[in-house]
Each structure stands twice: as structure tokens, then as C-alpha cells.
Scaffold this motif. Structure first.
Motif, short mmCIF file in Angstrom:
data_model
loop_
_atom_site.label_atom_id
_atom_site.label_comp_id
_atom_site.label_asym_id
_atom_site.label_seq_id
_atom_site.Cartn_x
_atom_site.Cartn_y
_atom_site.Cartn_z
N ILE A 1 44.61 -0.16 15.32
CA ILE A 1 43.75 -1.01 16.16
C ILE A 1 42.51 -0.26 16.67
N SER A 2 42.53 1.06 16.55
CA SER A 2 41.35 1.83 16.97
C SER A 2 40.32 1.98 15.85
N PHE A 3 40.65 1.58 14.63
CA PHE A 3 39.74 1.75 13.51
C PHE A 3 38.35 1.13 13.73
N PRO A 4 38.27 -0.11 14.23
CA PRO A 4 36.92 -0.68 14.42
C PRO A 4 36.05 0.15 15.35
N PHE A 5 36.65 0.75 16.37
CA PHE A 5 35.86 1.57 17.29
C PHE A 5 35.30 2.80 16.58
N ILE A 6 36.06 3.35 15.62
CA ILE A 6 35.59 4.51 14.87
C ILE A 6 34.29 4.17 14.15
N ALA A 7 34.27 3.02 13.47
CA ALA A 7 33.07 2.57 12.75
C ALA A 7 31.93 2.30 13.73
N LEU A 8 32.24 1.67 14.84
CA LEU A 8 31.22 1.35 15.85
C LEU A 8 30.59 2.61 16.40
N SER A 9 31.40 3.59 16.76
CA SER A 9 30.90 4.83 17.34
C SER A 9 30.01 5.58 16.35
N ALA A 10 30.47 5.73 15.10
CA ALA A 10 29.67 6.43 14.09
C ALA A 10 28.35 5.71 13.85
N GLY A 11 28.41 4.39 13.76
CA GLY A 11 27.20 3.61 13.52
C GLY A 11 26.20 3.69 14.66
N LEU A 12 26.67 3.59 15.88
CA LEU A 12 25.78 3.64 17.04
C LEU A 12 25.07 4.98 17.14
N PHE A 13 25.80 6.05 16.93
CA PHE A 13 25.18 7.37 17.05
C PHE A 13 24.27 7.68 15.86
N ASP A 14 24.57 7.11 14.69
CA ASP A 14 23.65 7.24 13.57
C ASP A 14 22.33 6.54 13.88
N GLU A 15 22.41 5.34 14.43
CA GLU A 15 21.21 4.60 14.80
C GLU A 15 20.41 5.32 15.87
N LEU A 16 21.13 5.90 16.84
CA LEU A 16 20.46 6.68 17.87
C LEU A 16 19.77 7.89 17.25
N GLY A 17 20.45 8.54 16.32
CA GLY A 17 19.86 9.70 15.66
C GLY A 17 18.60 9.35 14.89
N LEU A 18 18.59 8.19 14.23
CA LEU A 18 17.40 7.76 13.50
C LEU A 18 16.24 7.47 14.45
N ARG A 19 16.56 6.88 15.60
CA ARG A 19 15.50 6.61 16.58
C ARG A 19 14.94 7.91 17.13
N VAL A 20 15.81 8.86 17.42
CA VAL A 20 15.37 10.15 17.94
C VAL A 20 14.48 10.88 16.94
N SER A 21 14.84 10.78 15.65
CA SER A 21 14.06 11.47 14.62
C SER A 21 12.84 10.66 14.18
N GLY A 22 12.71 9.43 14.69
CA GLY A 22 11.57 8.60 14.35
C GLY A 22 11.57 8.14 12.91
N SER A 23 12.76 7.90 12.35
CA SER A 23 12.85 7.57 10.93
C SER A 23 13.51 6.22 10.74
N GLN A 24 12.93 5.38 9.89
CA GLN A 24 13.56 4.13 9.48
C GLN A 24 14.16 4.24 8.09
N ASP A 25 13.53 5.06 7.25
CA ASP A 25 14.03 5.19 5.88
C ASP A 25 14.98 6.37 5.72
N GLY A 26 15.24 7.07 6.82
CA GLY A 26 16.21 8.16 6.77
C GLY A 26 15.70 9.45 6.17
N THR A 27 14.38 9.56 5.99
CA THR A 27 13.84 10.76 5.34
C THR A 27 13.53 11.87 6.34
N LYS A 28 13.50 11.54 7.64
CA LYS A 28 13.09 12.53 8.64
C LYS A 28 14.27 13.07 9.43
N LYS A 29 15.38 13.27 8.77
CA LYS A 29 16.56 13.77 9.47
C LYS A 29 16.34 15.21 9.92
#
Length: 199
Positions: free
Chosen positions: A91-119
Motif C-alpha cells: 500500500i506504500s508503493f504509490p507514495f514511492i512513485a509520488l515522492s520520486a516524481g515530485l523531487f525530480d520535478e523540483l530538481g528540474l525547476r531548480v536546474s532550470g531545465s524542461q528537456d532534462g539537459t541541464k542536470k
């Protein structure tokens, strides 16, 4: 718009199927909690699909298993698996996906990248943070559920549910942080996603 929604549904369905297939690769352990690849592919789904679609894909997987479709480890399904000793992990599996996805999106915003090239280091640190939070939630809920179902002590539960999995969890987390963003960028370049963060 319709084609975009269709693509979204196809990606969600694809990852739901991938999670179900990957779930069958497991190593039974004496404590009753098998070593599986679910905790590898589920955060990858969150990173690749984005938090919303990753959550949806994983939630569908859990629901399919709960209603009896044999998608859980060992080609099993049904409410018995949810209320069994490993139910807390499931039952915790959906939260795992949510957490990884949210922090990935945050990381992309911090790096100023939409296409993922500025990691950069901050991006990968944030993705790793999201994966680790998912791990902690998974272990926490899973262990407490195990204690409730087996009436074992916390120490005994940790010995069965956490300690044996720490080395492989570290390895999986490293692979997730490397392969998840790479796969997402590949799909973006192939125009199978609108943006690299897929939201």
C-alpha cells in the motif's frame, strides 16, 4: 489535446504493465518478505512519468492486485495479499512513485531545465532525496504492518523487513537516480512526452 491524453493513458498503462512484470522477479527470504524489483521500477515510474502519472500508474497496479488480478509477486493477487504480512509494503508503493516524481520535478525547476539537459549536482541530490524518502516510507509502513500482522517485536521486524534489504536498496537507489532521468530524457527526445518532467 486528445492525442496528448491518449499518450498519457498509454504511458500509464505501459508502466503499470512493466511494474506487474518486474514484480515477478523475486528472491524468497526466511522472514516472509521477499526481495523484489518493485522498489526499483516504481520510483523509476515516478521519475519518468512525473508525480501525477507515476502515482496513477502505481495506484492502478495496487488496485488491480487488490481485486484479484495476479500482478503481485509470485503471480498472486487479492485482498489477502493486502492484509497479509507484506501488505504495508504494497500500500506504500504509490507514495514511492509520488515522492520520486515530485523531487525530480523540483530538481528540474531548480536546474532550470524542461528537456532534462541541464542536470547538475542539485538535481541528482534532489532526486536521490525523493527516492530515499520513498524508501523510508515504504520501510516504515511495511515494518509497522508486519508487526501488527505477526505480533513480532520491532527488532524482529527490522531483522526480517529492513536489515537484509539495505545493501540491495543502496544499489537500487544508485541505479534509479542514474537510469530514471536517462530513460525519461530518451522518451522526451523521441517525442513520446510533452516535457521532460511530464506534468
Amino acid at each position: 489535446m486528445r492525442s496528448t491524453k491518449t499518450l498519457d493513458l498509454c504511458l500509464i498503462a505501459l508502466f503499470t504493465a512493466v511494474i506487474a512484470v518486474v514484480s515477478q522477479f523475486n528472491i524468497p527470504l526466511p522472514g516472509g518478505v521477499p526481495m523484489t524489483l518493485q522498489t526499483f521500477i516504481i520510483p523509476v515510474a515516478g521519475i519518468v512519468l512525473g508525480s501525477k502519472r507515476g502515482l496513477t500508474s502505481t495506484l492502478i497496479y495496487v488496485i488491480l492486485g487488490a481485486i484479484g488480478i495476479p500482478v503481485f509477486t509470485g503471480l498472486t493477487g487479492g485482498l489477502g495479499k493486502i492484509i497479509g504480512v507484506t501488505g504495508g509494503f504494497i500500500i506504500s508503493f504509490p507514495f514511492i512513485a509520488l515522492s520520486a516524481g515530485l523531487f525530480d520535478e523540483l530538481g528540474l525547476r531548480v536546474s532550470g531545465s524542461q528537456d532534462g539537459t541541464k542536470k547538475n549536482i542539485s538535481y541528482y541530490a534532489l532526486v536521490l532525496t525523493g527516492v530515499l524518502i520513498g524508501n523510508l516510507f515504504n520501510y516504515g509502513i511495511g515494518t509497522l504492518w508486519y508487526v501488527a500482522m505477526t505480533h513480532n517485536t520491532i527488532a524482529a521486524a527490522l531483522s526480517s523487513c529492513v536489515i537484509p534489504f539495505i545493501p540491495t536498496t543502496i544499489l537500487k537507489d544508485i541505479l534509479i537516480v542514474v537510469l530514471g532521468p536517462a530513460l525519461k530524457h530518451t522518451l522526451y527526445q523521441a517525442r513520446l512526452m510533452r516535457t521532460a518532467n511530464a506534468v
